[in-house]
Motif scaffolding. Sequence first.
Motif, PDB file in Angstrom:
ATOM      1  N   LEU A 115      34.244  54.337  50.930  1.00 50.07           N
ATOM      2  CA  LEU A 115      33.506  53.080  51.032  1.00 50.07           C
ATOM      3  C   LEU A 115      34.254  52.062  51.880  1.00 50.07           C
ATOM      4  N   SER A 116      33.568  51.001  52.221  1.00 46.24           N
ATOM      5  CA  SER A 116      34.188  49.911  52.977  1.00 46.24           C
ATOM      6  C   SER A 116      35.356  49.336  52.194  1.00 46.24           C
ATOM      7  N   THR A 117      36.404  49.035  52.904  1.00 43.17           N
ATOM      8  CA  THR A 117      37.614  48.494  52.298  1.00 43.17           C
ATOM      9  C   THR A 117      37.420  47.049  51.868  1.00 43.17           C
ATOM     10  N   VAL A 118      37.984  46.715  50.728  1.00 41.34           N
ATOM     11  CA  VAL A 118      38.106  45.315  50.332  1.00 41.34           C
ATOM     12  C   VAL A 118      39.528  44.916  50.702  1.00 41.34           C
ATOM     13  N   TYR A 119      39.644  43.964  51.625  1.00 42.09           N
ATOM     14  CA  TYR A 119      40.952  43.483  52.062  1.00 42.09           C
ATOM     15  C   TYR A 119      41.065  42.019  51.662  1.00 42.09           C
ATOM     16  N   ALA A 120      42.099  41.697  50.925  1.00 40.57           N
ATOM     17  CA  ALA A 120      42.301  40.321  50.460  1.00 40.57           C
ATOM     18  C   ALA A 120      43.635  39.791  50.967  1.00 40.57           C
ATOM     19  N   VAL A 121      43.590  38.599  51.486  1.00 43.10           N
ATOM     20  CA  VAL A 121      44.811  37.918  51.894  1.00 43.10           C
ATOM     21  C   VAL A 121      45.437  37.322  50.631  1.00 43.10           C
ATOM     22  N   ASP A 122      46.765  37.345  50.573  1.00 46.32           N
ATOM     23  CA  ASP A 122      47.483  36.899  49.377  1.00 46.32           C
ATOM     24  C   ASP A 122      46.977  35.573  48.819  1.00 46.32           C
ATOM     25  N   LYS A 123      46.670  34.623  49.690  1.00 43.27           N
ATOM     26  CA  LYS A 123      46.251  33.302  49.207  1.00 43.27           C
ATOM     27  C   LYS A 123      44.879  33.336  48.524  1.00 43.27           C
ATOM     28  N   GLN A 124      44.140  34.449  48.648  1.00 43.02           N
ATOM     29  CA  GLN A 124      42.843  34.590  47.980  1.00 43.02           C
ATOM     30  C   GLN A 124      42.996  35.106  46.549  1.00 43.02           C
ATOM     31  N   ILE A 125      44.218  35.446  46.151  1.00 36.90           N
ATOM     32  CA  ILE A 125      44.482  36.040  44.843  1.00 36.90           C
ATOM     33  C   ILE A 125      45.508  35.181  44.113  1.00 36.90           C
ATOM     34  N   GLN A 126      45.105  34.638  42.992  1.00 40.72           N
ATOM     35  CA  GLN A 126      46.023  33.824  42.190  1.00 40.72           C
ATOM     36  C   GLN A 126      46.227  34.498  40.834  1.00 40.72           C
ATOM     37  N   ILE A 127      47.472  34.770  40.503  1.00 39.64           N
ATOM     38  CA  ILE A 127      47.773  35.334  39.191  1.00 39.64           C
ATOM     39  C   ILE A 127      48.029  34.165  38.249  1.00 39.64           C
ATOM     40  N   GLN A 128      47.263  34.119  37.167  1.00 30.14           N
ATOM     41  CA  GLN A 128      47.352  33.030  36.202  1.00 30.14           C
ATOM     42  C   GLN A 128      48.549  33.214  35.272  1.00 30.14           C
ATOM     43  N   SER A 129      48.908  32.170  34.563  1.00 32.31           N
ATOM     44  CA  SER A 129      50.066  32.222  33.670  1.00 32.31           C
ATOM     45  C   SER A 129      49.895  33.261  32.550  1.00 32.31           C
ATOM     46  N   ASN A 130      48.658  33.568  32.183  1.00 36.32           N
ATOM     47  CA  ASN A 130      48.407  34.571  31.141  1.00 36.32           C
ATOM     48  C   ASN A 130      48.337  35.995  31.702  1.00 36.32           C
ATOM     49  N   GLY A 131      48.574  36.137  33.014  1.00 37.81           N
ATOM     50  CA  GLY A 131      48.558  37.457  33.636  1.00 37.81           C
ATOM     51  C   GLY A 131      47.225  37.846  34.241  1.00 37.81           C
ATOM     52  N   SER A 132      46.171  37.090  33.956  1.00 35.59           N
ATOM     53  CA  SER A 132      44.866  37.402  34.528  1.00 35.59           C
ATOM     54  C   SER A 132      44.853  37.005  36.007  1.00 35.59           C
ATOM     55  N   VAL A 133      43.842  37.426  36.698  1.00 34.65           N
ATOM     56  CA  VAL A 133      43.742  37.145  38.125  1.00 34.65           C
ATOM     57  C   VAL A 133      42.555  36.231  38.393  1.00 34.65           C
ATOM     58  N   GLN A 134      42.721  35.332  39.328  1.00 33.42           N
ATOM     59  CA  GLN A 134      41.643  34.458  39.799  1.00 33.42           C
ATOM     60  C   GLN A 134      41.493  34.705  41.288  1.00 33.42           C
ATOM     61  N   LEU A 135      40.330  35.195  41.694  1.00 33.39           N
ATOM     62  CA  LEU A 135      40.073  35.462  43.101  1.00 33.39           C
ATOM     63  C   LEU A 135      39.257  34.329  43.704  1.00 33.39           C
ATOM     64  N   ASP A 136      39.487  34.073  44.991  1.00 30.19           N
ATOM     65  CA  ASP A 136      38.623  33.136  45.694  1.00 30.19           C
ATOM     66  C   ASP A 136      37.190  33.648  45.603  1.00 30.19           C
ATOM     67  N   GLU A 137      36.241  32.759  45.621  1.00 33.48           N
ATOM     68  CA  GLU A 137      34.831  33.119  45.435  1.00 33.48           C
ATOM     69  C   GLU A 137      34.368  34.189  46.423  1.00 33.48           C
ATOM     70  N   GLU A 138      34.753  34.045  47.686  1.00 28.32           N
ATOM     71  CA  GLU A 138      34.301  34.982  48.718  1.00 28.32           C
ATOM     72  C   GLU A 138      34.825  36.393  48.467  1.00 28.32           C
ATOM     73  N   ILE A 139      36.108  36.537  48.144  1.00 29.53           N
ATOM     74  CA  ILE A 139      36.679  37.864  47.907  1.00 29.53           C
ATOM     75  C   ILE A 139      36.162  38.440  46.589  1.00 29.53           C
ATOM     76  N   ASP A 140      35.945  37.597  45.596  1.00 34.62           N
ATOM     77  CA  ASP A 140      35.392  38.051  44.328  1.00 34.62           C
ATOM     78  C   ASP A 140      33.994  38.621  44.544  1.00 34.62           C
ATOM     79  N   GLN A 141      33.178  37.955  45.339  1.00 35.06           N
ATOM     80  CA  GLN A 141      31.825  38.441  45.612  1.00 35.06           C
ATOM     81  C   GLN A 141      31.862  39.760  46.375  1.00 35.06           C
TER      82      GLN A 141
END
Length: 189
Positions: free
Chosen positions: A136-162
């Motif tokens: 399938l098509s690759t999902v490529y994310a730039v580091d700044k689009q991925i934020q690791i939260q203090s609880n260990g969960s991940v928060q993605l920028d809206e565009e990369i999440d979609q």
Amino acid sequence: MTNILAIAGSPSHPSRTYAILEYAAQILSQQKNLPTNIISVRDLPAEDLAYGRYDSAALQQPKALLEKASGVIIATPIYKAAYTGVLKAFLDLLPQKALAGKVVLPIATGGTIAHLLSVEYALKPVLSELGARHILSTVYAVDKQIQIQSNGSVQLDEEIDQRLQDVLKEFALAVNHSQNAAKEFVHAG
């Protein structure tokens, strides 16, 4: 039963690559009802990888999980315009057609968009050599689009999440279609 194997190719932990892979696995397990196992190649014995020990006891479980998987997600950070050496060492130890008949989804992370095509010219040829025909098509994310939260969960920028949500939907459909086609083939034979 349909099984998914998610392979983390990052040499470090925690990592953005592992976080996005874990997030994808949760989506597949919870929303798509696809049981997903995650293996991290960094946890395999370095000597086995470095010395190419195909018969390593530590590789038996990852190989078994791969064999029974209908779909495979391979996640890697991009370093110096290529996927990681630890991932390459692992892929080199897999059987020749280990990805034959499997739906494969590459996910990559990098510090800059400039390395986006690294997956196309570096990783996908190796996946094809391992028998992958449905990549399938690759999902490529730039580091700044991925934020690791203090609880260990991940928060993605809206565009990369979609984009990830869309490709995971496509992945789930392709895996289910592949499984149904295989069942029909067995019953017809």
